[in-house]
Design an enzyme around this catalytic site. Structure first.
Site, PDB file in Angstrom:
ATOM      1  CB  SER A   1      20.732  56.159  67.470  1.00  0.00           C
ATOM      2  OG  SER A   1      20.465  56.526  66.052  1.00  0.00           O
TER       3      SER A   1
ATOM      4  CG  ASP B   1      26.793  57.089  62.154  1.00  0.00           C
ATOM      5  OD1 ASP B   1      25.874  56.531  61.341  1.00  0.00           O
ATOM      6  OD2 ASP B   1      26.636  57.095  63.248  1.00  0.00           O
TER       7      ASP B   1
ATOM      8  CG  HIS C   1      24.274  54.274  63.532  1.00  0.00           C
ATOM      9  ND1 HIS C   1      24.193  55.695  63.875  1.00  0.00           N
ATOM     10  CD2 HIS C   1      23.005  53.868  63.992  1.00  0.00           C
ATOM     11  CE1 HIS C   1      23.299  55.984  64.597  1.00  0.00           C
ATOM     12  NE2 HIS C   1      22.463  54.990  64.619  1.00  0.00           N
TER      13      HIS C   1
END
Length: 222
Positions: A118, A172, A203
């Site tokens: 991320s 996601d 995610h």
């Protein structure tokens, strides 16, 4: 010289010959990816030093200004717009300092991996494209390439030789896969040797992805 970040270190055997610097996501800390080490590492591999830095604590606009560990500020839901360029650049410098420290500890750049999830993956990509020294590889998970507008003017002299692994969840909701695909396109156009995988997940990270990362790393550890 930037402030050296606090880190957690795990060595898979004495006198490691390779390093893996792994950057966590927004609001997590260095402990977040510690559990991946036994899942990822294979018995035939050389000794690895895993380094899990803690991002600085800063106010995050999208979370109401609450202070948390973050590699840069998130200003709104459209994460690819209104980017915190100053924060990204500061984190690039801090992570670069960790890579340089590994060189002084006897592990040359060609044996250093940089990985991130991320926000951590965004810093991984932003640093990789600006590298003037090689790396063993860059692993960018559920992420995108920030401050891409300054490329190719800032493309590092050794960057295009660095192999990149990108993995992304098709469902996601935090970093839409479309952003990852756009970044894949940018890197491919710039000539990076890139491996891409999509997974039926949100995610997060899944077992299949860890297996694919291990396969990819094994080729570069051989």
């Amino acid at each position: 010289m930037p402030h050296v970040l606090e880190t957690i270190e795990i060595e898979t055997r004495p006198n490691p010959t390779h390093s893996v610097i792994w950057l966590h996501g927004l609001g997590a800390d260095g402990h977040d990816f510690e559990p991946i080490v036994p899942e990822l590492v294979r018995p035939t591999w050389p000794g690895l030093r895993f380094i899990f830095p803690h991002a600085p604590v800063r106010p995050v606009t999208i979370n109401g200004g609450v202070r948390m560990r973050a590699w840069y500020d998130i200003l709104g839901m459209e994460i690819a717009q209104r980017q915190d360029e100053a924060g990204v650049r500061q984190s690039i410098e801090q992570v670069q300092a960790l890579l340089e420290r590994e060189t002084t500890r006897g592990i040359p750049p060609a044996r250093q991996f940089l990985a991130g999830f991320s926000q951590g993956g965004a810093i991984t990509l932003a640093l990789t494209v600006r590298r003037n020294e090689t790396l063993a590889g860059a692993i960018a998970l559920s992420t995108y390439l920030p401050i891409a507008g300054s490329l190719p003017a800032e493309l590092g002299s050794a960057a295009r030789g660095i192999p990149v692994f990108m993995g992304h969840g098709a469902m996601d909701p935090v970093v839409p896969q479309g952003l990852g695909l756009m970044s894949r396109g940018t890197l491919t156009q710039l000539g990076f040797p890139l491996t891409w995988h999509s997974y039926p997940m949100p995610h997060s990270v899944c077992a299949e992805e860890i297996r694919h990362i291990a396969d990819w790393m094994e080729e570069r550890l051989a």
